[in-house]
Design a protein around this motif. Structure first.
Motif, short mmCIF file in Angstrom:
data_model
loop_
_atom_site.label_atom_id
_atom_site.label_comp_id
_atom_site.label_asym_id
_atom_site.label_seq_id
_atom_site.Cartn_x
_atom_site.Cartn_y
_atom_site.Cartn_z
N ASP A 1 0.82 -1.22 0.00
CA ASP A 1 0.00 0.00 0.00
C ASP A 1 0.85 1.26 0.00
O ASP A 1 0.31 2.38 0.14
N GLY A 2 2.17 1.13 -0.16
CA GLY A 2 3.06 2.28 -0.18
C GLY A 2 3.52 2.74 1.19
O GLY A 2 4.28 3.71 1.29
N ARG A 3 3.11 2.06 2.23
CA ARG A 3 3.49 2.45 3.60
C ARG A 3 4.98 2.20 3.83
O ARG A 3 5.48 1.09 3.63
N HIS A 4 5.69 3.24 4.24
CA HIS A 4 7.11 3.10 4.56
C HIS A 4 7.24 2.53 5.97
O HIS A 4 6.49 2.93 6.88
N PRO A 5 8.19 1.62 6.22
CA PRO A 5 8.33 1.00 7.54
C PRO A 5 8.59 1.99 8.67
O PRO A 5 8.30 1.68 9.83
N LEU A 6 9.15 3.17 8.36
CA LEU A 6 9.44 4.16 9.41
C LEU A 6 8.31 5.17 9.60
O LEU A 6 8.42 6.04 10.46
N ARG A 7 7.27 5.04 8.80
CA ARG A 7 6.22 6.06 8.85
C ARG A 7 5.64 6.27 10.24
O ARG A 7 5.60 7.39 10.76
N ASN A 8 5.16 5.21 10.86
CA ASN A 8 4.50 5.35 12.16
C ASN A 8 5.45 5.85 13.24
O ASN A 8 5.07 6.66 14.09
N LEU A 9 6.68 5.38 13.19
CA LEU A 9 7.66 5.81 14.19
C LEU A 9 7.89 7.31 14.12
O LEU A 9 7.91 8.01 15.14
N LEU A 10 8.06 7.84 12.91
CA LEU A 10 8.34 9.26 12.74
C LEU A 10 7.08 10.11 12.83
O LEU A 10 7.16 11.32 13.12
N MET A 11 5.92 9.51 12.56
CA MET A 11 4.68 10.25 12.73
C MET A 11 4.44 10.59 14.20
O MET A 11 3.82 11.59 14.52
N ASP A 12 4.93 9.74 15.10
CA ASP A 12 4.92 10.07 16.52
C ASP A 12 6.06 11.07 16.75
O ASP A 12 7.17 10.70 17.16
N ASP A 13 5.78 12.33 16.48
CA ASP A 13 6.83 13.35 16.39
C ASP A 13 7.15 13.94 17.76
O ASP A 13 6.71 15.04 18.10
N PHE A 14 7.92 13.18 18.53
CA PHE A 14 8.39 13.66 19.83
C PHE A 14 9.72 13.00 20.13
O PHE A 14 10.05 11.95 19.58
N LEU A 15 10.50 13.66 20.98
CA LEU A 15 11.73 13.04 21.47
C LEU A 15 11.36 11.99 22.50
O LEU A 15 10.46 12.18 23.32
N MET A 16 12.07 10.86 22.47
CA MET A 16 11.86 9.80 23.45
C MET A 16 13.02 9.79 24.42
O MET A 16 14.19 9.80 24.01
N LEU A 17 12.70 9.77 25.71
CA LEU A 17 13.73 9.75 26.75
C LEU A 17 13.38 8.72 27.81
O LEU A 17 12.21 8.47 28.08
#
Length: 373
Positions: A269-285
């Protein structure tokens, strides 16, 4: 360019343009969290913080499951506002309020400390470093063109807000969860409701991942960054989320192909494997880990590999975010380390509060080429 000039709207008022966001465990005081929001690209000694907006940090707990994370509803906020500057003086004052009941006033340009809370706001040397023109050449030409190794923000200044707070009350509020999401925002309040003008989690999401509108047929020619800036990072609108996803899919596939190989095959469907990870647009700590430089994207890479993370994550002032991002996108971090040849800021960070460095105060710098064109 990290988040400098991240959309047409902020070009009209540089005081509300968030240039960078940093979040890291304190290297000086273990058990403390440092949050830094830089605003006003190419600031000068005559630049002031806006007195009509609220500069806000937001933190939420994260629950990890396999290769993804879910944000909890609990939230910790830190709001900073600034006064107007009277004509007879150049002194600007600030006021900080936290959601756990802390409140204090301070003077811009002077470090402030009270009962474990530290605050600094003022003109500093821009800690960001990147060859912006080389990145733009690569984006336009479709091939790696990092051959100039020029720091576009060399000797530039910004206005910086540095807040250091104890970790323990945050972890208690989050019921013992130490893995958190962190973002920065600039908002105005109308009729009791916040209107978001600008937000920033990870660097280069807007200026690299979303800016180019030529590759995605669905959103071709559409400037999405202003719309994206107004979204709640923790609750993207259902109406527009698919537009951001489509743009990310197209541009992530482009950056993946720069080395002539495919590290991240897209789905049917054209979904990139990193899409969901980067769509969660926040720093993780991870607030349970100690300070370690070079931890940018460590937690994200651990999620991708479905393994435990081993560092605090977040983003330190001297982290080479362009090299880390480019290498992850192009070869999954499993090949040659790629980069722009710029490996340090104008002035390396200080290991002691406020961590940012004294301003350059250069008045002889020409406008960067990418702005002139």
């Amino acid at each position: 360019m990290s988040d400098h000039f991240s959309g047409p709207a902020v070009l009209g008022d540089p005081a509300v343009d968030i240039t960078d966001f940093y979040a890291f465990a304190s290297p000086e005081r273990p058990g403390n969290l440092v949050l830094i929001m830089d605003v006003f690209p190419m600031a000068t000694s005559q630049s002031y913080f806006s007195d009509v907006v609220t500069h806000r940090f937001r933190l939420r707990p994260l629950t990890r499951s396999a290769g993804s994370v879910t944000c909890g509803a609990a939230e910790e906020t830190i709001d900073i506002r600034f006064s107007d500057v009277p004509e007879e003086t150049a002194v600007q004052k600030g006021h900080i309020v936290t959601s756990n009941g802390r409140e204090a006033s301070f003077v811009v340009g002077k470090p402030f400390e009270q009962d474990g809370l530290r605050v600094f706001a003022g003109l500093v040397s821009d800690p960001f470093f990147m060859d912006v023109e080389a990145t733009l050449r690569t984006d336009i030409l479709g091939k790696l063109s990092f051959n100039t190794a020029t720091n576009t923000v060399q000797f530039r200044d910004v206005l910086s807000i540095v807040v250091e707070v104890p970790v323990a009350p945050i972890v208690e509020r989050f019921d013992g969860v130490t893995l958190i999401a962190a973002i920065s925002e600039i908002v105005v309040t109308r009729r009791g409701k916040p209107i978001r003008l600008e937000r920033l989690g990870r660097p280069e999401i807007k200026n690299v991942m979303i800016a180019n509108s030529a590759r995605d047929p669905r959103t071709r020619g559409v400037e999405l960054r202003d719309l994206y800036n107004r979204e709640d990072a923790f609750a993207l609108s259902r109406e527009y989320r698919s537009l951001y996803e489509s743009r990310l899919d197209a541009n992530l596939a482009f950056w993946d192909g720069l080395d002539g190989k495919t590290a991240w095959p897209s789905g049917s469907d054209g979904r990139h494997p990193l899409r969901n990870l980067l769509m969660d647009d926040f720093l993780m700590l991870d607030l349970g880990q100690v300070f370690a430089p070079g931890s940018f994207l460590d937690i994200e890479r651990a999620l991708i590999d479905n393994r435990p993370h081993e560092s605090a994550g977040g983003r330190w002032l001297d982290d080479d975010i362009l090299d880390e991002l480019l290498t992850l996108l192009a070869n999954g971090g499993r090949g040659e380390r790629l980069g722009d040849g710029v490996d340090a800021p104008t002035k390396p960070a200080s290991p002691t509060f406020p961590y940012v460095r004294e301003p350059n105060r250069r008045a002889d710098l020409p406008l960067p080429e990418f702005l002139r064109s």
